[in-house]
Design a protein around this motif. Sequence first.
Motif, PDB file in Angstrom:
ATOM      1  N   UNK A   1       0.816  -1.219   0.000  1.00 40.68           N
ATOM      2  CA  UNK A   1       0.000   0.000   0.000  1.00 40.68           C
ATOM      3  C   UNK A   1       0.848   1.267   0.000  1.00 40.68           C
ATOM      4  N   UNK A   2       2.147   1.124  -0.017  1.00 44.96           N
ATOM      5  CA  UNK A   2       3.048   2.278   0.016  1.00 44.96           C
ATOM      6  C   UNK A   2       3.583   2.590  -1.374  1.00 44.96           C
ATOM      7  N   UNK A   3       3.610   3.888  -1.684  1.00 42.52           N
ATOM      8  CA  UNK A   3       4.157   4.351  -2.960  1.00 42.52           C
ATOM      9  C   UNK A   3       5.066   5.528  -2.669  1.00 42.52           C
ATOM     10  N   UNK A   4       6.264   5.535  -3.251  1.00 43.97           N
ATOM     11  CA  UNK A   4       7.171   6.671  -3.108  1.00 43.97           C
ATOM     12  C   UNK A   4       7.495   7.202  -4.500  1.00 43.97           C
ATOM     13  N   UNK A   5       7.476   8.534  -4.613  1.00 40.13           N
ATOM     14  CA  UNK A   5       7.814   9.179  -5.877  1.00 40.13           C
ATOM     15  C   UNK A   5       8.880  10.231  -5.636  1.00 40.13           C
ATOM     16  N   UNK A   6       9.636  10.539  -6.668  1.00 43.66           N
ATOM     17  CA  UNK A   6      10.645  11.568  -6.551  1.00 43.66           C
ATOM     18  C   UNK A   6      10.731  12.358  -7.847  1.00 43.66           C
TER      19      UNK A   6
END
Lengths: 116, 113
Positions: free
Chosen positions: B58-63
């Motif tokens: 359920x975790x999403x990381x964007x940069x």
Amino acid sequence: ETGVTQSPTHLIKTRGQQVTLRCSSQSGHNTVSWYQQALGQGPQFIFQYYREEENGRGNFPPRFSGLQFPNYSSELNVNALELDDSALYLCASSLVSPGENSYGYTFGSGTRLTVV
Amino acid sequence: KNEVEQSPQNLTAQEGEFITINCSYSVGISALHWLQQHPGGGIVSLFMLSSGKKKHGRLIATINIQEKHSSLHITASHPRDSAVYICARRALNSGGSNYKLTFGKGTLLTVNP
């Protein structure tokens, strides 16, 4: 695969005393970093050891010193403890390749030091 | 000004809500880390990223490297997600083997049932 183990988990010392904190790095890791985390703050970098030598240091006085052993475990020593040294001390290990690529960090649960 | 700024500092949500935590940094990086810290202190590494997007459960990381900004999203939040979420940057290699992390102050997330 073992994780990073720190000992002791909690410690109470008197101002002026010396303390040694220990860290066993994750199997296969060759680099250990130490961080100090005061209450309500993010961790602050103390220093890093790579192949048994210190190769980076944050803004901490010389009374903060360390060692890394041939098995890549590490110690953090603090002399002449001050009240402001009360904090959570975190150790993180990582693998740095000969090409100086790093593959992420594994953190220990920390040692909670209280100086009274 | 801290080199790594996080917002918000505190966040309270109801179970099921979509959560976003933001991180901005002021200098170039070789990687950005998202970490989770529970009461008692132990830190768990969630993501290490240098471009684009990563997803785990359920975790999403964007940069966004150009804007020096990263976000951590939690979908369908749950009370067990309650923790401090910290972003940390690793500086561009200066030529030495210095991989120190510079941390933000963290975002305290509380998810109520």
